[in-house]
Design an enzyme around this catalytic site. Structure first.
Site, PDB file in Angstrom:
ATOM      1  N   LYS A   1      -1.629   5.161   8.513  1.00  0.00           N
ATOM      2  CA  LYS A   1      -1.058   5.257   7.317  1.00  0.00           C
ATOM      3  C   LYS A   1      -1.789   5.376   6.030  1.00  0.00           C
ATOM      4  O   LYS A   1      -1.616   6.332   5.244  1.00  0.00           O
ATOM      5  CB  LYS A   1      -0.076   3.760   7.048  1.00  0.00           C
ATOM      6  CG  LYS A   1       0.658   4.061   6.001  1.00  0.00           C
ATOM      7  CD  LYS A   1       1.027   2.581   5.447  1.00  0.00           C
ATOM      8  CE  LYS A   1       1.643   2.221   3.921  1.00  0.00           C
ATOM      9  NZ  LYS A   1       2.246   1.181   3.780  1.00  0.00           N
TER      10      LYS A   1
ATOM     11  N   LYS B   1      -7.985   1.567  -2.897  1.00  0.00           N
ATOM     12  CA  LYS B   1      -7.763   1.114  -1.485  1.00  0.00           C
ATOM     13  C   LYS B   1      -7.768   2.140  -0.363  1.00  0.00           C
ATOM     14  O   LYS B   1      -8.365   2.124   0.572  1.00  0.00           O
ATOM     15  CB  LYS B   1      -6.130   0.373  -1.400  1.00  0.00           C
ATOM     16  CG  LYS B   1      -5.610   0.464  -0.102  1.00  0.00           C
ATOM     17  CD  LYS B   1      -5.475  -1.036   0.412  1.00  0.00           C
ATOM     18  CE  LYS B   1      -4.921  -0.668   1.951  1.00  0.00           C
ATOM     19  NZ  LYS B   1      -5.154  -2.226   2.648  1.00  0.00           N
TER      20      LYS B   1
ATOM     21  N   THR C   1       0.827  -1.175  -0.011  1.00  0.00           N
ATOM     22  CA  THR C   1      -0.051  -0.073  -0.131  1.00  0.00           C
ATOM     23  C   THR C   1       0.995   1.236  -0.134  1.00  0.00           C
ATOM     24  O   THR C   1       1.619   1.418   0.881  1.00  0.00           O
ATOM     25  CB  THR C   1      -0.894  -0.030   1.417  1.00  0.00           C
ATOM     26  OG1 THR C   1      -1.654  -1.118   1.145  1.00  0.00           O
ATOM     27  CG2 THR C   1      -1.650   1.262   1.264  1.00  0.00           C
TER      28      THR C   1
HETATM   29  P1  NAD Z   1       6.212  -5.530   7.285  1.00  0.00           P
HETATM   30  O1  NAD Z   1       7.072  -4.059   7.633  1.00  0.00           O
HETATM   31  O2  NAD Z   1       6.161  -6.607   8.009  1.00  0.00           O
HETATM   32  O3  NAD Z   1       7.193  -5.938   5.995  1.00  0.00           O
HETATM   33  C1  NAD Z   1       7.763  -5.295   4.919  1.00  0.00           C
HETATM   34  C2  NAD Z   1       9.071  -5.912   4.643  1.00  0.00           C
HETATM   35  O4  NAD Z   1       9.765  -4.937   3.546  1.00  0.00           O
HETATM   36  C3  NAD Z   1      10.115  -6.009   5.838  1.00  0.00           C
HETATM   37  O5  NAD Z   1      10.371  -7.339   6.236  1.00  0.00           O
HETATM   38  C4  NAD Z   1      11.267  -5.117   5.498  1.00  0.00           C
HETATM   39  O6  NAD Z   1      12.419  -5.810   6.147  1.00  0.00           O
HETATM   40  C5  NAD Z   1      11.206  -5.262   3.841  1.00  0.00           C
HETATM   41  N1  NAD Z   1      11.810  -4.068   3.309  1.00  0.00           N
HETATM   42  C6  NAD Z   1      12.189  -3.088   3.747  1.00  0.00           C
HETATM   43  N2  NAD Z   1      12.997  -2.320   2.924  1.00  0.00           N
HETATM   44  C7  NAD Z   1      13.159  -3.352   1.968  1.00  0.00           C
HETATM   45  C8  NAD Z   1      14.017  -2.912   0.805  1.00  0.00           C
HETATM   46  N3  NAD Z   1      14.708  -1.951   0.423  1.00  0.00           N
HETATM   47  N4  NAD Z   1      13.958  -4.166  -0.270  1.00  0.00           N
HETATM   48  C9  NAD Z   1      13.281  -5.209   0.163  1.00  0.00           C
HETATM   49  N5  NAD Z   1      12.648  -5.665   1.409  1.00  0.00           N
HETATM   50  C10 NAD Z   1      12.596  -4.393   2.194  1.00  0.00           C
HETATM   51  O7  NAD Z   1       4.882  -4.850   6.455  1.00  0.00           O
HETATM   52  P2  NAD Z   1       3.675  -5.755   6.208  1.00  0.00           P
HETATM   53  O8  NAD Z   1       2.554  -5.604   7.454  1.00  0.00           O
HETATM   54  O9  NAD Z   1       3.943  -6.947   5.722  1.00  0.00           O
HETATM   55  O10 NAD Z   1       2.947  -4.690   5.128  1.00  0.00           O
HETATM   56  C11 NAD Z   1       3.705  -4.657   3.938  1.00  0.00           C
HETATM   57  C12 NAD Z   1       2.655  -3.961   3.181  1.00  0.00           C
HETATM   58  O11 NAD Z   1       1.177  -4.358   3.147  1.00  0.00           O
HETATM   59  C13 NAD Z   1       2.473  -2.372   3.480  1.00  0.00           C
HETATM   60  O12 NAD Z   1       2.412  -1.456   2.364  1.00  0.00           O
HETATM   61  C14 NAD Z   1       1.079  -2.424   4.269  1.00  0.00           C
HETATM   62  O13 NAD Z   1       0.584  -0.921   4.370  1.00  0.00           O
HETATM   63  C15 NAD Z   1       0.452  -3.489   3.422  1.00  0.00           C
HETATM   64  N6  NAD Z   1      -0.635  -4.123   4.181  1.00  0.00           N
HETATM   65  C16 NAD Z   1      -0.593  -4.443   5.613  1.00  0.00           C
HETATM   66  C17 NAD Z   1      -1.673  -5.396   6.144  1.00  0.00           C
HETATM   67  C18 NAD Z   1      -1.232  -5.670   7.498  1.00  0.00           C
HETATM   68  O14 NAD Z   1      -2.349  -6.039   8.168  1.00  0.00           O
HETATM   69  N7  NAD Z   1      -0.152  -5.923   7.749  1.00  0.00           N
HETATM   70  C19 NAD Z   1      -2.696  -5.265   5.660  1.00  0.00           C
HETATM   71  C20 NAD Z   1      -3.303  -4.694   4.235  1.00  0.00           C
HETATM   72  C21 NAD Z   1      -2.060  -4.014   3.726  1.00  0.00           C
END
Ligand code: NAD
Length: 293
Positions: free
Chosen positions: A240, A165, A90
């Site tokens: 966010k 979204k 997102t």
């Molecule tokens: P998270 O922080 O657990 O995962 C993100 C991952 O990206 C981390 O493991 C981090 O190490 C990695 N990362 C950071 N920089 C990087 C780079 N340069 N190269 C490769 N990897 C890198 O977050 P999440 O909860 O998994 O969410 C991911 C996305 O999904 C976000 O955009 C969030 O808004 C969206 N989202 C999350 C949820 C939820 O409930 N968690 C629900 C819907 C949408």
């Protein structure tokens, strides 16, 4: 492309179970995350380029638009011509559109497909995808959506998935606040919460927040309120998404006063009132414990 090779970038709370589901379905998945996280059945690469160089689809699940831009800049030149860059993070609409343009200039397909359904949906393979991109690119992503989710809506050109979204979540943030403040008012008027639910859930005030995710403990279906407001959907993630919606509204000069107020209330809740780490429906105790200032 019956058995596409997948390069998966970002194996966090959402990405790891999504990648594991693709591997479980028999796809060859190579993953990379700088934090060193891994996923079941997924081969671990030592770098982003190593994960994507021979992939038919590169799937990213990253925290924000700035990181997406950096990852795209590094990886797009490494990808096979004709491959698909599928971003499920997102992020802001502008970053998405810019990355889509860069992908096209490298001869690559692009789809933005943010998800709803949270960590539970990612693990169960029941996410909903809101997708933007060309018909052909969407068709190439469809087999992956079928594995990771239960529904994918093609919303329009690149960026349309992110637009859908943030509009959805702006409605959700505002209706959750309205539902919570109405419960708090009902308390003060001496109206029983169960009676409030019985009336509103079958009257014109009904909404997903009231009917499917009731913020009052012990009332309505099971929800995070029944589990001490443990997320669910954390308040800081709602914050966010509200920030992204207001950023977009400012960019296109759209008048969104309810979205702006919802943003301010969630900002206060998360940053000043200890709301971080609580479900976004914990706005109810927040309102119920306050008097008008
Ligand atoms: P998270 O922080 O657990 O995962 C993100 C991952 O990206 C981390 O493991 C981090 O190490 C990695 N990362 C950071 N920089 C990087 C780079 N340069 N190269 C490769 N990897 C890198 O977050 P999440 O909860 O998994 O969410 C991911 C996305 O999904 C976000 O955009 C969030 O808004 C969206 N989202 C999350 C949820 C939820 O409930 N968690 C629900 C819907 C949408």
């Amino acid at each position: 492309m019956t058995h596409p090779k997948i390069g998966f970038i970002g194996l966090g709370n959402m990405g790891a179970p999504m990648a594991a589901n693709l591997a479980k379905a028999g796809m060859t998945v190579t993953g990379f995350d700088p934090a060193g996280t891994t996923a079941k059945g997924v081969a671990a690469a030592n770098s982003g380029p190593e994960a994507v160089h021979d992939a038919d689809v590169v799937l990213t699940m990253l925290p924000d638009g700035e990181i997406l831009r950096a990852v795209a800049q590094e990886l797009l030149p490494q990808m096979k011509p004709g491959a698909l860059f599928l971003d499920c993070s997102t992020v802001d609409v502008q970053s998405t559109r810019d990355v889509a343009r860069q992908a096209a200039s490298h001869g690559l397909n692009f789809v933005d497909a943010p998800v709803s359904g949270g960590v539970g949906g990612a693990a169960a393979g029941t996410l909903t995808f809101m997708a933007g991109g060309s018909e052909a690119a969407f068709a190439a992503a469809q087999p992956l959506f079928d594995i990771m989710g239960q529904k994918a809506v093609h919303c329009g050109a690149a960026g349309a998935g992110q637009a859908a979204k943030i509009c959805n979540n702006m409605i959700l943030g505002a209706t959750m606040i309205a539902t919570c403040e109405a419960f708090a008012l009902a308390d003060k008027l001496g109206l029983d919460r169960q009676k409030m639910f019985d009336v509103v859930s079958t009257s014109s005030g009904y909404s997903w927040s009231m009917n499917a995710y009731c913020p009052a403990p012990g009332v309505g279906p099971q929800s995070p309120a029944d589990n001490g407001y443990k997320p669910g959907f954390a308040a800081e993630l709602m914050l966010k998404d509200l920030r992204l919606s207001q950023q977009a509204a400012e960019a296109v000069n759209a008048d969104t006063p309810m979205g702006a107020r919802a943003l301010e209330l969630y900002r206060q809740f998360v940053e000043d009132e200890g709301g971080r780490g609580q479900d976004f429906s914990a706005m109810l105790p927040r309102f119920a414990d306050r008097d008008r200032r």
